[in-house]
Design an enzyme around this catalytic site. Structure first.
Site, mmCIF file in Angstrom:
data_model
loop_
_atom_site.group_PDB
_atom_site.id
_atom_site.type_symbol
_atom_site.label_atom_id
_atom_site.label_comp_id
_atom_site.label_asym_id
_atom_site.label_seq_id
_atom_site.Cartn_x
_atom_site.Cartn_y
_atom_site.Cartn_z
ATOM 1 N N ASN A 10 49.868 80.926 48.308
ATOM 2 C CA ASN A 10 49.102 79.813 47.746
ATOM 3 C C ASN A 10 49.290 78.623 48.664
ATOM 4 O OD1 ASN A 10 47.956 77.712 46.356
ATOM 5 N ND2 ASN A 10 49.386 77.787 44.617
ATOM 6 N N LYS A 12 47.890 75.807 48.550
ATOM 7 C CA LYS A 12 47.754 74.518 47.849
ATOM 8 C C LYS A 12 46.878 73.583 48.702
ATOM 9 C CE LYS A 12 52.056 75.388 45.427
ATOM 10 N NZ LYS A 12 53.325 74.864 44.881
ATOM 11 N N HIS A 92 47.443 77.371 37.432
ATOM 12 C CA HIS A 92 48.673 76.954 38.135
ATOM 13 C C HIS A 92 49.238 75.727 37.432
ATOM 14 C CE1 HIS A 92 51.468 75.542 41.141
ATOM 15 N NE2 HIS A 92 51.416 76.748 41.654
ATOM 16 N N GLU A 94 50.528 73.123 38.479
ATOM 17 C CA GLU A 94 50.136 71.836 39.064
ATOM 18 C C GLU A 94 48.772 71.384 38.534
ATOM 19 O OE1 GLU A 94 52.768 72.859 43.040
ATOM 20 O OE2 GLU A 94 50.590 73.060 43.102
ATOM 21 N N GLU A 162 55.957 81.383 37.081
ATOM 22 C CA GLU A 162 56.438 80.354 38.008
ATOM 23 C C GLU A 162 57.119 79.245 37.217
ATOM 24 O OE1 GLU A 162 52.932 79.119 40.448
ATOM 25 O OE2 GLU A 162 53.854 80.411 41.941
ATOM 26 N N GLY A 168 58.769 74.436 44.722
ATOM 27 C CA GLY A 168 58.975 73.422 45.758
ATOM 28 C C GLY A 168 60.357 72.819 45.791
ATOM 29 N N SER A 207 59.853 78.867 44.894
ATOM 30 C CA SER A 207 60.874 78.867 45.955
ATOM 31 C C SER A 207 61.239 80.263 46.455
ATOM 32 C CB SER A 207 62.127 78.112 45.488
ATOM 33 O OG SER A 207 61.819 76.727 45.384
HETATM 34 O O1 13P Z 1 53.644 77.143 43.266
HETATM 35 C C1 13P Z 1 54.003 78.095 43.932
HETATM 36 C C2 13P Z 1 53.032 79.166 44.286
HETATM 37 O O2 13P Z 1 51.876 79.089 43.495
HETATM 38 C C3 13P Z 1 55.388 78.202 44.490
HETATM 39 O O3 13P Z 1 55.527 77.231 45.490
HETATM 40 P P1 13P Z 1 56.845 77.281 46.421
HETATM 41 O O4 13P Z 1 56.941 78.695 46.951
HETATM 42 O O5 13P Z 1 56.566 76.270 47.512
HETATM 43 O O6 13P Z 1 58.001 76.920 45.525
#
Ligand code: 13P
Length: 250
Positions: A10, A12, A92, A94, A162, A168, A207
């Site tokens: 992803n 982002k 997601h 976010e 997640e 992150g 992560s």
């Molecule tokens: O949100 C994520 C994947 O959709 C995970 O992000 P990270 O791997 O950067 O922690």
């Protein structure tokens, strides 16, 4: 019917047109691991160029549930598909947070994408406060139940667990916590889809790195990973794919 492990990236809001070369490098080396399904969900503006450049499944990161209409800034499932996308992420954390997306809206997005021929990675996960309160399994299972599309083919729907506090941050749950959650999600999927629920892939995300991927993939009912930061570069992403391949051969 055991499906291959799925490792999806992803990107982002990272990646510009110069990154097509990185996507090509990822696609080239992913071919060394045919026992793993690999996909890359890139910013919408890169989908068409990426899909033309590589044979790797390219995905979107969100989709609107309507077929078309007055939805400024949004992208329909047909638009994603016509741009060459083979899948999309929905729900997601976010977006659930920033865009106040409800479980019902995530369900509608998943159903619109599936109906249009796109595969779906449906995201769920708890906040740190919920985890610390000890109610993560209860809350995340309820989130999944309310977000699941009515019908789903295990080849086309995957779930990504997640934990929000692991995204992150470099922090991950213990393997026991991942095992507990994935087992509960598996039961939830079997309740929703009967026998097919046993085959819907449950990915872990938050992560995931080359350094922890092998131990995460060894956890029962972890069928792959949804990778953020470590998917941006071939050098970081492919070792995670390789770890998934090792688990297949083990
Ligand atoms: O949100 C994520 C994947 O959709 C995970 O992000 P990270 O791997 O950067 O922690």
């Amino acid at each position: 019917m055991a499906l291959k492990k799925l490792v999806a990236g992803n990107w982002k809001m990272h990646g510009m047109s110069g990154d097509i070369a990185e996507i090509e490098a990822i696609a080239r080396t992913a071919r060394d691991y045919p026992q793993v399904d690999v996909a890359l969900c890139v910013p919408a503006i890169l989908i068409e160029r990426a899909a033309r450049a590589v044979d790797l499944p390219i995905g979107g990161q969100d989709v609107h549930f309507a077929e078309q209409g007055a939805h400024t800034g949004c992208i329909s499932a047909k638009m994603l598909r016509d741009a060459g996308a083979k899948l999309t992420i929905v729900g997601h954390s976010e977006r659930r947070d920033a865009q106040r997306e409800s479980d019902e809206e995530v369900k509608a997005k998943a159903e619109a994408a599936l109906a249009c021929g796109l595969d779906v990675i449906l995201c769920i996960g708890e906040s740190l406060a919920v985890r610390e309160a000890g109610s993560a399994v209860e809350i995340v299972c309820a989130q999944l139940a309310a977000s699941l599309p009515r019908q789903a083919d295990p080849n086309r729907l995957a779930i990504a667990y997640e934990p929000i506090w692991a995204i992150g941050t470099g922090k991950i749950p213990t393997m026991a916590e991942i095992a507990e959650m994935h087992a509960a999600l598996r039961r939830q999927l079997q309740e929703a889809y009967g026998a097919d629920g046993a085959d819907v892939r449950i990915l872990y995300g938050g992560s995931v790195k080359a350094s922890n991927a092998s131990e995460i993939f060894a956890v029962p009912d972890v069928d792959g990973a949804l990778v953020g930061g470590a998917s941006l570069k071939q050098a970081d992403f492919i070792p995670i794919v390789a770890a998934a391949a090792e688990k297949v051969e083990a």
